[in-house]
Write an enzyme that holds these catalytic residues in place. Sequence first.
Site, PDB file in Angstrom:
ATOM      1  N   CYS A 168       5.972   9.894  -5.955  1.00  0.00           N
ATOM      2  CA  CYS A 168       6.273   8.716  -5.145  1.00  0.00           C
ATOM      3  C   CYS A 168       6.138   7.432  -5.982  1.00  0.00           C
ATOM      4  O   CYS A 168       6.269   7.468  -7.213  1.00  0.00           O
ATOM      5  CB  CYS A 168       5.406   8.666  -3.885  1.00  0.00           C
ATOM      6  SG  CYS A 168       6.087   7.573  -2.609  1.00  0.00           S
ATOM      7  N   ALA A 225      -0.834   1.183  -7.431  1.00  0.00           N
ATOM      8  CA  ALA A 225      -2.166   1.465  -7.974  1.00  0.00           C
ATOM      9  C   ALA A 225      -2.102   2.533  -9.055  1.00  0.00           C
ATOM     10  O   ALA A 225      -2.698   2.389 -10.128  1.00  0.00           O
ATOM     11  CB  ALA A 225      -3.109   1.891  -6.847  1.00  0.00           C
ATOM     12  N   ASP A 285      -1.519   6.502   1.152  1.00  0.00           N
ATOM     13  CA  ASP A 285      -1.235   5.585   2.247  1.00  0.00           C
ATOM     14  C   ASP A 285      -2.456   5.428   3.135  1.00  0.00           C
ATOM     15  O   ASP A 285      -2.701   4.351   3.671  1.00  0.00           O
ATOM     16  CB  ASP A 285      -0.041   6.089   3.053  1.00  0.00           C
ATOM     17  CG  ASP A 285       1.272   5.697   2.418  1.00  0.00           C
ATOM     18  OD1 ASP A 285       1.910   4.764   2.923  1.00  0.00           O
ATOM     19  OD2 ASP A 285       1.647   6.294   1.401  1.00  0.00           O
TER      20      ASP A 285
END
Length: 322
Positions: free
Chosen positions: A133, A137, A202
């Site tokens: 993905c 970070a 997430d």
Amino acid sequence: MTLVKEVYEIAEKIKNMEIRGAGKIARSAALALQIQAEKSKAKTAEELWKELKEAAKLLHSTRPTAVSLPNALRYVMYRGKIAYQGRADLEQLRFIVINAAKEFIHNSEKAIERIAEFGAKRIEDGDIIMTHCHSKAAIGVMKKAWDDGKDIKVIVTETRPKWQGKLTAKELAEYGIPVIYVVDSAARHYMKMTDKVIMGADSITANGAVINKIGTALIALTAKEHRVWVMIAAETYKFHPETMLGQLVEIEMRDPHEVIPKEELETWPKNIEVWNPAFDVTPPEYVDVIITEKGVIPPYAAIDILKEEFGWAFKYTEPWED
């Protein structure tokens, strides 16, 4: 009641994934509240507070899984609520909300830098890293390792059906880092040449489970099979406070047309259902460490982060619901 057009625009972009990535979503939500406070035509503090609550409700409804979104709203709105209940006048309330939004955005951006510093120390010269993905970070960790002179190479999975892996591959390559771009189903095949897996999140639950883009759990499972370290890079505002009370994280189901184009799906047999979950849950036993701006912790220490960051304040009604 009329919200400023920028709030509607930001909400729509979050909903349709023009704004993506938990950190960017959170910062955009805080910015929307800031803009509402700045541009509001309200005549009283009561009018402004009603507008802010309406804006927060709209933003909160856009993405149910990314906890960074409600945590950003909480950060700004709790401070506004305290001011409003303390009988702040219109300009005082406006000032406090604007400042809170700016503070959240600043802290969020600085968090990426701190995570990169902590995470890069866990990368060794010559490491081949796999990622999935598009996580600012996680990318920050790899960029910092590269800046520190470590010769790394990154295997990037495509991340269907929205292809976020393309964004990661291009960003790393433009930074000078060698990249290998592979289909999602090749992750296990190339795990044997991987030294470490670095991914974002997430949401993170009280027991250290990681909710991230669909496919994350399979990569973590494969890494455990190959005894490859799995590191999750995540800001503390992605930790999910409601899970301390046993609430389950809702997994967002997205439009099936992201998987199969509408015109093609219309020709398929009607008894075929296309399911498109946006996220999956990686059990804490498949994660070695979570890298936060406060330091590197084992997954089972997530509960300590939640207590430190949120205490028990989340037991009360959300500031945009009362």
